[in-house]
Design an enzyme around this catalytic site. Structure first.
Site, short mmCIF file in Angstrom:
data_model
loop_
_atom_site.label_atom_id
_atom_site.label_comp_id
_atom_site.label_asym_id
_atom_site.label_seq_id
_atom_site.Cartn_x
_atom_site.Cartn_y
_atom_site.Cartn_z
CE LYS A 186 -4.23 1.58 2.24
NZ LYS A 186 -5.42 1.17 2.97
CD GLU A 211 -19.25 -2.24 8.40
OE1 GLU A 211 -19.41 -3.32 7.77
OE2 GLU A 211 -18.39 -1.41 8.07
NE ARG A 258 -22.75 -3.29 3.14
CZ ARG A 258 -21.81 -3.58 2.26
NH1 ARG A 258 -20.80 -4.32 2.61
NH2 ARG A 258 -21.89 -3.12 1.04
#
Ligand SMILES: Cc1ncc(C[n+]2csc(CCOP(=O)(O)OP(=O)(O)O)c2C)c(N)n1
Ligand SMILES: CC(=O)[C@@H](O)[C@H](O)COP(=O)(O)O
Ligand SMILES: [Mg+2]
Length: 641
Positions: A296, A383, A411
């Site tokens: 990343k 979630e 969610r």
């Protein structure tokens, strides 16, 4: 700015390869060296963008080679490509005919920072929430077969942060059983926004240590091949171990057992290698998982070294390899006050826990994580699990705070219903980013929670109008033996000068009285309400109410604010459908009051685009000036008899 600067051709465009691309099709005929040069151009574009505005950065730097290899080996005008979440879509936009518009990304009327089918046939779904890519890919494959397009290939690219989402395993369960062709590229950069957490993360770590990746595979297999297959029992045991070790060498047993071929891990920054393995995936029948290892922030050293900060950094200027950001101005945001209030509550009461679904950084919870590691839980991008987990903790007498962005809490709707409110458990929902989230746009605006939460019995819902109210509200929630929720936007919190009235469940706070009308604000819009009333001084006498609660709404306040035919303007940073204004109307109607006096200001019943929060609010008259104008109209138009 990039480690490898693009060569500026004298008089030529800064990014000649990108500028010459009409769409992604020409990539198929390009040698990998040319694609590498294009990668340098892409990184240059990304770095220049961040000099002007905040945007997703490190994730995009990390997928440059992966994106180029995918577009070189597939034709996504015909084949299907889904980037999970969609925050790493920038290189894809740059090679699919949007280079010339790229400067406009994340600005009003410009390109979205996420996939958008309205922009390009290369973007199939508008997304921004993590985890659904494999499911939609499985569905696309199924539909393509049913509609007579079995030739189309389907690829889902999903990050290691999104991968542990429950829905991904639901999709793999389906994919393995269906045995249909599908390529899932697992982009493993060891990071979610923060460091990834959980057992799947550890499993991926083990796969990374696989000799296949470290280059030792050949050597180990060669040694194993010298173990005899026949002979005495000890040798037979060795032989069995050999098969086991070989299977381990191939890795990915978890996927293999689900009938999904596992390939990798491979270096995700080596375009030639990526192309080779993508071709292999095309050859294999049935679902394949290609495990790709990337870094990343690759290509910009500070981002690779601190991918958490550089996930969505503020605009920064690069001074000789050192990123320099502009200092922030204005009052601290609600999120900071929420974090401090959570920390204080945890200090006072060791039953209090905090749960985040991979948003520790966004929720500014790092100091809480440091101070209370045993009562801080980052469950990953899960979630639904976060809410049910909180319910479980609650049953044991703990007092969990679920700190989740309004849009992502969607969610876990069924867990809010069944595991929390139906059981009447005192979970506290802190709904951050409840309102317009600016440049992230429609996938991220938290504009539905007032409506979707206020449907449930047992749940008390509130919103602070200024900074000092937030800790008071959290304390009230923790003292209440039933489920509660607090919503607040991505905005700086008003530092009110008055002494706050104590929080009383279901009671509003009167800020000022007015003879002509009343502005009733739910949450952070109180700031604009006060400003509007001040603007109107000398013209109209307008009162201001800080509603504090949408559920239960303060019926006395509703009656009083409308008394003597005064007009009422309700304000909220949420959709007009089923929100605070609706609750106010319901209360007024139930009390047989004249609802013609009521004017609801809220966000319209459309998907609000991306842009600057204050501009978007102003579009819906949710600026001080807009509110003042609505009051003027209300005063002149409403005649109550
Ligand atoms: C449902 C949902 N929860 C949380 C987020 C916030 N979020 C966006 S990107 C991200 C990290 C994703 O990690 P990964 O998939 O590994 O992608 P990377 O940024 O590492 O490339 C998170 C938590 C989201 N977009 N959707
Ligand atoms: C892609 C995604 O969902 C996150 O990166 C999100 O954009 C973060 O939003 P904040 O910047 O408001 O934390
Ligand atoms: Mg990742």
């Amino acid at each position: 700015m990039t480690n490898t600067e693009p060569q500026q051709q004298s008089g030529g465009p800064r990014h000649p390869l990108l500028a010459a691309l009409p769409d992604a099709r020409p990539l198929a005929g390009m040698p990998s060296e040319t694609l590498n040069k294009m990668g340098v151009e892409i990184r240059d574009v990304l770095c220049n963008l961040l000099a002007t505005r905040t945007a997703h950065f490190a994730s995009n730097l990390g997928v440059v080679e992966l994106c180029l290899a995918l577009h070189a080996e597939f034709d996504f005008q015909n084949d299907r490509l889904i980037w999970d979440t969609g925050h790493q879509i920038y290189p894809h936009k740059l090679v699919t005919g949007r280079y010339s518009q790229f400067e406009s990304i994340r600005t009003r009327g410009g390109l979205m920072g996420y996939p958008n089918p309205a922009e390009s046939p290369y973007d199939l779904f508008m997304t921004g929430h993590a985890g659904s890519s494999v499911s939609t890919a499985v569905g696309l494959r199924s539909g393509d077969i049913l509609t007579g397009h079995p030739d189309r290939r389907t690829v889902a690219v999903i990050g290691d942060g999104a991968f542990p989402s429950g829905i991904v395993f639901e999709a793999l369960n389906n994919a393995g059983a269906s045995k249909e062709d599908l390529t899932v590229v697992l982009n493993d950069n060891k990071m979610s926004i923060c460091h990834r957490t959980g057992a799947v993360a550890s499993y991926l770590d083990r796969l990374r240590n696989n000799p296949f990746y470290t280059g030792l595979k050949h050597e180990v297999v060669r040694l194993l091949d010298h173990v005899p297959m026949f002979g005495d029992p000890a040798e037979r045991l060795l032989a069995q171990m050999k098969e086991g070790v070989k299977a381990g060498l191939l890795g990915g047993m978890l996927f293999e057992e689900l009938d999904i071929r596992y390939i990798g891990p491979i270096d995700g920054h080596n375009i030639a290698l990526l192309r080779k393995y993508m071709n292999l995936c095309k050859e294999i029948e049935g679902p394949v998982l290609l495990h790709v290892v990337t870094e990343k922030g690759h290509g910009y050293k500070p981002a690779a070294e601190d991918p958490v900060f550089f996930h969505t950094p503020p605009a920064f200027e690069d001074r000789g390899g050192t990123p320099v950001t502009r200092g922030s101005d204005g009052c601290p945001p609600y999120t900071t006050h929420a974090r401090d209030a959570i920390g204080e509550a945890m200090k006072r009461d060791d039953r209090v826990t905090v749960i985040t679904a991979a948003m520790c950084q966004g929720n500014k919870l790092e100091p809480v994580r440091e101070q209370f590691p045993e009562r801080f839980f980052d469950v990953g991008i899960c979630e639904s699990h976060a809410v049910a987990f909180a319910a479980g903790q609650c049953k044991t007498g703990m007092r969990p705070i679920v700190d989740i962005y309004s849009t992502f809490l969607q969610r876990s709707y069924d867990q809010i219903f069944q595991e929390v409110v139906l059981q009447d458990l005192p979970v506290v929902f802190m709904m951050d980013r409840a309102g317009l989230t600016g440049p992230d746009g429609p996938t991220h605006h938290g504009v539905y929670d007032i409506g979707y939460m206020r449907l449930f019995p047992n749940l008390v819902l509130m919103a602070p109008g200024y900074a000092a109210e937030l800790p008071m509200m959290l304390d009230a929630c923790l003292a209440h033996d039933h489920p509660t929720g607090i919503r607040y936007p991505k905005a700086s919190a008003l530092e009110a000068t008055h002494t706050p009235a104590p929080i009383e469940m279901g009671k509003a706070e009167w800020i000022r009285e007015g003879d002509d009308g009343t502005i009733v604000a739910y949450g952070a819009m109180l700031e604009q309400a006060i400003e509007a009333a001040e603007k109107l001084e000398g013209e109209l006498s307008v009162g201001v109410v800080n509603a504090r609660f949408v559920k239960p709404i303060d019926h006395e306040m509703v009656e009083k604010s409308m008394a003597d035919g005064r007009f009422v303007v309700t304000l909220e940073e949420g959709t007009i459908v089923g929100g605070f204004g609706s609750a106010f109307l319901e209360s007024a109607a139930d009390q047989r009051l004249d609802t013609r006096q009521i004017h609801r200001l809220a966000l319209p019943d459309v998907f609000v685009e991306h842009g600057d929060r204050s501009d978007l609010l102003a579009d819906s008259s949710l600026s001080a000036e807009g509110i003042a104008n609505v009051c003027r109209n209300a005063a002149s138009n409403v005649s109550v008899g």
